[in-house]
Write a protein that holds these residues in place. Sequence first.
Motif, PDB file in Angstrom:
ATOM      1  N   TYR A   1      -6.499   8.784  27.110  1.00 61.99           N
ATOM      2  CA  TYR A   1      -7.989   8.911  27.112  1.00 61.99           C
ATOM      3  C   TYR A   1      -8.520  10.286  26.717  1.00 61.99           C
ATOM      4  CZ  TYR A   1     -12.471   9.899  29.049  1.00 61.99           C
ATOM      5  OH  TYR A   1     -13.803  10.357  29.083  1.00 61.99           O
ATOM      6  N   LEU A   2      -9.706  10.141  25.745  1.00 62.60           N
ATOM      7  CA  LEU A   2      -9.982  11.377  24.931  1.00 62.60           C
ATOM      8  C   LEU A   2     -11.267  11.193  24.801  1.00 62.60           C
ATOM      9  CD1 LEU A   2      -9.206  14.313  24.041  1.00 62.60           C
ATOM     10  CD2 LEU A   2      -9.052  12.989  21.648  1.00 62.60           C
ATOM     11  N   PRO A   3     -12.202  12.109  25.414  1.00 61.52           N
ATOM     12  CA  PRO A   3     -13.775  11.787  25.184  1.00 61.52           C
ATOM     13  C   PRO A   3     -14.261  11.684  23.583  1.00 61.52           C
ATOM     14  CG  PRO A   3     -13.486  13.557  26.745  1.00 61.52           C
ATOM     15  CD  PRO A   3     -12.069  13.217  26.271  1.00 61.52           C
TER      16      PRO A   3
ATOM     17  N   ARG B   1     -14.597  -4.417  31.329  1.00 64.29           N
ATOM     18  CA  ARG B   1     -14.087  -3.308  31.972  1.00 64.29           C
ATOM     19  C   ARG B   1     -12.658  -2.892  31.339  1.00 64.29           C
ATOM     20  NH1 ARG B   1     -10.947  -1.534  36.173  1.00 64.29           N
ATOM     21  NH2 ARG B   1     -10.457  -3.723  36.854  1.00 64.29           N
ATOM     22  N   VAL B   2     -12.649  -1.663  30.698  1.00 57.15           N
ATOM     23  CA  VAL B   2     -11.374  -1.286  29.891  1.00 57.15           C
ATOM     24  C   VAL B   2     -10.359  -0.975  31.022  1.00 57.15           C
ATOM     25  CG1 VAL B   2     -10.331   0.608  28.360  1.00 57.15           C
ATOM     26  CG2 VAL B   2     -12.583  -0.246  28.120  1.00 57.15           C
ATOM     27  N   LYS B   3      -9.004  -1.286  30.819  1.00 54.55           N
ATOM     28  CA  LYS B   3      -7.922  -1.156  31.727  1.00 54.55           C
ATOM     29  C   LYS B   3      -6.762  -0.735  30.797  1.00 54.55           C
ATOM     30  CE  LYS B   3      -7.536  -4.067  35.243  1.00 54.55           C
ATOM     31  NZ  LYS B   3      -6.766  -5.065  35.738  1.00 54.55           N
TER      32      LYS B   3
ATOM     33  N   TYR C   1      -6.251   6.864  20.920  1.00 55.79           N
ATOM     34  CA  TYR C   1      -7.221   7.208  22.198  1.00 55.79           C
ATOM     35  C   TYR C   1      -8.009   5.893  22.639  1.00 55.79           C
ATOM     36  CZ  TYR C   1      -5.214  11.751  20.912  1.00 55.79           C
ATOM     37  OH  TYR C   1      -4.457  12.826  20.704  1.00 55.79           O
ATOM     38  N   TYR C   2      -8.480   5.872  23.781  1.00 57.71           N
ATOM     39  CA  TYR C   2      -9.703   5.494  24.092  1.00 57.71           C
ATOM     40  C   TYR C   2     -10.633   6.233  24.825  1.00 57.71           C
ATOM     41  CZ  TYR C   2      -8.299   5.137  28.924  1.00 57.71           C
ATOM     42  OH  TYR C   2      -7.958   5.552  30.406  1.00 57.71           O
ATOM     43  N   SER C   3     -11.795   5.958  24.804  1.00 51.79           N
ATOM     44  CA  SER C   3     -12.953   6.971  25.388  1.00 51.79           C
ATOM     45  C   SER C   3     -13.931   6.246  26.253  1.00 51.79           C
ATOM     46  CB  SER C   3     -14.047   7.443  24.104  1.00 51.79           C
ATOM     47  OG  SER C   3     -13.076   8.156  23.182  1.00 51.79           O
TER      48      SER C   3
ATOM     49  N   LEU D   1     -13.253   0.520  20.974  1.00 51.55           N
ATOM     50  CA  LEU D   1     -12.420   0.472  21.999  1.00 51.55           C
ATOM     51  C   LEU D   1     -11.270   1.252  21.843  1.00 51.55           C
ATOM     52  CD1 LEU D   1     -11.201  -1.324  24.354  1.00 51.55           C
ATOM     53  CD2 LEU D   1     -10.198  -2.947  22.688  1.00 51.55           C
ATOM     54  N   LEU D   2     -10.674   1.615  20.506  1.00 51.01           N
ATOM     55  CA  LEU D   2      -9.484   2.163  20.131  1.00 51.01           C
ATOM     56  C   LEU D   2      -9.948   3.230  19.087  1.00 51.01           C
ATOM     57  CD1 LEU D   2      -6.642   2.274  21.565  1.00 51.01           C
ATOM     58  CD2 LEU D   2      -6.020   0.645  19.769  1.00 51.01           C
TER      59      LEU D   2
END
Length: 165
Positions: free
Chosen positions: A7-9, A28-30, A146-148, A159-160
């Motif tokens: 995860y990274l903003p 919903r992202v998992k 990363y996903y945000s 998404l990525l």
Amino acid sequence: MTNEVQYLPERSLRKARCMAIKSPFTGRVKSISEHPEPFFRFATLGPGISVELTSHNIIAPFDGTLLQVKNAGKEYILQAKNGLKVLLNLSFSSVEEHINHTNIAKLNGSKISQGERFAYFDLRELSSPMLGTLCVLNSQHLGPLYYSLSQVTAGVDTLLTVTKK
């Protein structure tokens, strides 16, 4: 390179060194580590991210080519114009579940455009949520992924984010 997507903003990413992959799914992202199938959970094919689906459309995440449709419309291999290859997989929490009505709008070898719908199906037939997974197949020459976002809309949200080494 690690097989973990972190995860990274979005505001923290340096745009010049990145490729944003739009979400092919809505939901919903998992974390892929929560995937019910060990093949995906342990990133056997490469790093990825999952989405618990709330919509019936699969949208092209980038401009490129639909290389292959497999497993009765539950797997799609795509290649971006820059050579990035991804696998989109649809899976169910129950082994007995299957989709009776999958409509594939594109055939193997078809050109795809970001935001274009290339498959859809009927979620109303399912008794449990379906999981859409995006795996990067040729990540060995890439930097971190990363996903945000915790919720995504197909064709709209990133998404990525793939970074260069």
